[in-house]
Scaffold this motif. Sequence first.
Motif, PDB file in Angstrom:
ATOM      1  N   GLN A  39      39.497 118.913  91.459  1.00 20.14           N
ATOM      2  CA  GLN A  39      39.507 120.201  90.663  1.00 20.14           C
ATOM      3  C   GLN A  39      39.926 121.444  91.441  1.00 20.14           C
ATOM      4  O   GLN A  39      40.880 121.955  91.479  1.00 20.14           O
ATOM      5  N   ALA A  40      38.929 121.489  92.734  1.00 23.40           N
ATOM      6  CA  ALA A  40      38.902 122.235  93.358  1.00 23.40           C
ATOM      7  C   ALA A  40      40.314 121.935  94.320  1.00 23.40           C
ATOM      8  O   ALA A  40      40.880 122.970  94.799  1.00 23.40           O
ATOM      9  N   GLN A  41      40.099 120.432  94.914  1.00 20.54           N
ATOM     10  CA  GLN A  41      42.206 120.421  95.053  1.00 20.54           C
ATOM     11  C   GLN A  41      43.310 120.895  94.778  1.00 20.54           C
ATOM     12  O   GLN A  41      44.216 121.502  94.687  1.00 20.54           O
ATOM     13  N   GLU A 155      52.261 127.761  86.327  1.00 25.14           N
ATOM     14  CA  GLU A 155      50.797 127.060  85.028  1.00 25.14           C
ATOM     15  C   GLU A 155      51.305 125.693  85.658  1.00 25.14           C
ATOM     16  O   GLU A 155      51.707 124.823  86.326  1.00 25.14           O
ATOM     17  N   LEU A 156      49.282 125.021  86.002  1.00 28.70           N
ATOM     18  CA  LEU A 156      49.742 123.891  86.826  1.00 28.70           C
ATOM     19  C   LEU A 156      48.957 122.736  85.834  1.00 28.70           C
ATOM     20  O   LEU A 156      47.876 123.089  85.581  1.00 28.70           O
ATOM     21  N   SER A 157      48.934 121.914  85.355  1.00 30.78           N
ATOM     22  CA  SER A 157      48.805 120.586  84.789  1.00 30.78           C
ATOM     23  C   SER A 157      47.884 120.287  85.125  1.00 30.78           C
ATOM     24  O   SER A 157      47.394 119.692  85.973  1.00 30.78           O
ATOM     25  N   HIS A 158      46.100 120.157  84.017  1.00 29.98           N
ATOM     26  CA  HIS A 158      45.430 119.100  84.395  1.00 29.98           C
ATOM     27  C   HIS A 158      45.500 117.238  83.868  1.00 29.98           C
ATOM     28  O   HIS A 158      44.172 116.869  84.702  1.00 29.98           O
ATOM     29  N   ASN A 159      46.288 117.019  84.248  1.00 34.67           N
ATOM     30  CA  ASN A 159      46.942 115.618  83.114  1.00 34.67           C
ATOM     31  C   ASN A 159      46.577 114.785  84.716  1.00 34.67           C
ATOM     32  O   ASN A 159      46.042 113.368  85.005  1.00 34.67           O
ATOM     33  N   GLY A 160      47.437 115.103  85.750  1.00 34.85           N
ATOM     34  CA  GLY A 160      47.855 114.140  87.166  1.00 34.85           C
ATOM     35  C   GLY A 160      45.691 114.142  87.412  1.00 34.85           C
ATOM     36  O   GLY A 160      45.133 113.304  88.003  1.00 34.85           O
ATOM     37  N   MET A 161      45.515 115.170  87.585  1.00 30.92           N
ATOM     38  CA  MET A 161      43.559 115.334  87.885  1.00 30.92           C
ATOM     39  C   MET A 161      43.163 114.351  87.076  1.00 30.92           C
ATOM     40  O   MET A 161      42.268 113.954  87.454  1.00 30.92           O
ATOM     41  N   LEU A 163      43.801 111.595  85.277  1.00 31.84           N
ATOM     42  CA  LEU A 163      44.339 110.405  85.247  1.00 31.84           C
ATOM     43  C   LEU A 163      44.225 109.910  87.195  1.00 31.84           C
ATOM     44  O   LEU A 163      43.081 109.024  86.594  1.00 31.84           O
ATOM     45  N   ARG A 164      43.960 111.179  87.643  1.00 28.89           N
ATOM     46  CA  ARG A 164      43.260 110.230  88.862  1.00 28.89           C
ATOM     47  C   ARG A 164      41.830 110.099  88.853  1.00 28.89           C
ATOM     48  O   ARG A 164      40.850 109.196  88.883  1.00 28.89           O
ATOM     49  N   GLY A 165      40.900 111.129  88.128  1.00 30.27           N
ATOM     50  CA  GLY A 165      39.778 111.110  87.633  1.00 30.27           C
ATOM     51  C   GLY A 165      39.461 109.330  86.696  1.00 30.27           C
ATOM     52  O   GLY A 165      38.549 109.075  87.111  1.00 30.27           O
ATOM     53  N   TYR A 166      39.965 109.447  86.274  1.00 27.42           N
ATOM     54  CA  TYR A 166      39.693 108.351  85.008  1.00 27.42           C
ATOM     55  C   TYR A 166      39.828 106.927  86.195  1.00 27.42           C
ATOM     56  O   TYR A 166      39.340 105.957  86.112  1.00 27.42           O
ATOM     57  N   ARG A 167      41.405 107.220  87.090  1.00 29.90           N
ATOM     58  CA  ARG A 167      41.408 106.071  87.902  1.00 29.90           C
ATOM     59  C   ARG A 167      39.867 105.717  89.181  1.00 29.90           C
ATOM     60  O   ARG A 167      39.542 104.529  88.935  1.00 29.90           O
ATOM     61  N   SER A 168      39.455 106.977  89.370  1.00 25.01           N
ATOM     62  CA  SER A 168      38.328 107.038  89.867  1.00 25.01           C
ATOM     63  C   SER A 168      37.737 106.462  88.865  1.00 25.01           C
ATOM     64  O   SER A 168      36.251 105.306  89.685  1.00 25.01           O
ATOM     65  N   LEU A 169      37.168 106.975  87.899  1.00 19.05           N
ATOM     66  CA  LEU A 169      35.971 106.604  87.054  1.00 19.05           C
ATOM     67  C   LEU A 169      36.618 104.914  87.182  1.00 19.05           C
ATOM     68  O   LEU A 169      34.686 103.963  86.997  1.00 19.05           O
TER      69      LEU A 169
END
Length: 478
Positions: A39-41, A155-161, A163-169
């Motif tokens: 999220q910070a990135q 405007e930036l979408s959070h979907n990619g973030m 998705l990467r979080g879900y992949r990491s999880l």
Amino acid sequence: MLKKLGIKGRVLLLTLLPTSLMALVLGGYFTWMQQSDLQAQLMQRGEMIAEQLAPLVAPAMGHKNTELLERIATQSLEQTDVRAVTFLAPDRTPLAHAGPTMLNAAPTGNGSQMLRRSGNDATRYLLPVFGKHRNLAGDLIPDEADRLLGWVELELSHNGMLLRGYRSLFASLLLIGAGLAGAALLALRMGRTINRPISQIKLAVAQLKDGHLETRLPPLGSQELDELASGINRMAGTLQNAQEELQHSVDQATEDVRQNLETIEIQNIELDLARKEALEASRIKSEFLANMSHEIRTPLNGILGFTHLLQKSELTPRQLDYLGTIEKSADSLLGIINEILDFSKIEAGKLVLDNIPFNLRDLLQDTLTILAPAAHAKQLELVSLVYRDTPLSLVGDPLRLKQILTNLVSNAIKFTREGTIVAGPCLKKNTKTACNCASAFRTPASACRTRTCAPCSRLSARPITRCRASPAAPVWGW
């Protein structure tokens, strides 16, 4: 709950529970940290894209070139996570737009810094474009550094973030699952290592319980279990020795019981022979008594016959009295002989008392008359005492009552040195029987009176007792 689990289940629980808790805590922590970093990135990347677009669009905004702005906005959508781009005039009227409608509301404020508003699905940036941004892309224009040329809205979408979080999880969960599976396999192996020796111990104990005391446990592979197996083997050896000793004792006791049974059987045979001998001796004794009684009865009947003949001759009153006494004594002796004939009935418990009428006064007088010579020989006075309330006409066995009275008065004469012997019946008022008989003996030196009362229909005698009123005057009674 732990009490219901076996050793294998407890090993699994103690292995997996701490591992699972630690994996979940660490996985959750690192996942949260990674999500925060993503999220910070994302926030930093949005600010960088907006700051890069500001000098790029500043010349187009200065010349109001909307076509160039449209092309720049469209190319900006190719950046990662960029959802929509809008270029605004200084009064925030749209100059160019690319992408879908923005989800979040526009940030509020008129400052010179970048404004930002985040939502669940996207983050919206608003950056003012000044003249200094155009100076970076072209020639320097005097007095234009602080002039507002327009706004860059991104405007930036959070979907990619996400998705990467879900992949990491997911990767973390896979690693956690793999670790737990490895721990479970290790725990199962350890559980089997512990459970196999315990199963052997359980089987050996069950065999010992069933009586197979020769069962022994082999080495089980660990010091503690080997000590336990050694203890069980020692216990089995002790039980086997105890069983052998018990079996030996049982065999010895069985042999003793057999010998005792043989001894008892021999004693029973001897007792049976002794019983037969006793019966034979009793029969011989009864025959002897019967024969002797008949032999004695013959001369006694002669005495009675001649006494009756003498009573019919001319005699003095004293001689008649003597003959009467002789006749009564002979009758008593004849009654005793008849009782001797009933000895066999007494042994069989079949002796029956007579139940005939008699006069109590006459019976008492006849008894005292027979014993009067013995009392006069000791200078004792023999007195008959019959109370008024004593019934005289009774029904019972006069012969045996006479024997009892004879014994009583004879004992009184025997144990009295001087004085008077009083014999007489009386009623015992504290009983429900219709008639009771008693005798008492009294001397002048004492008022002591001893009585024995017995129903006329059921005569009995008690042992002689002694009553001493003073040392000089002993009194005996029945």
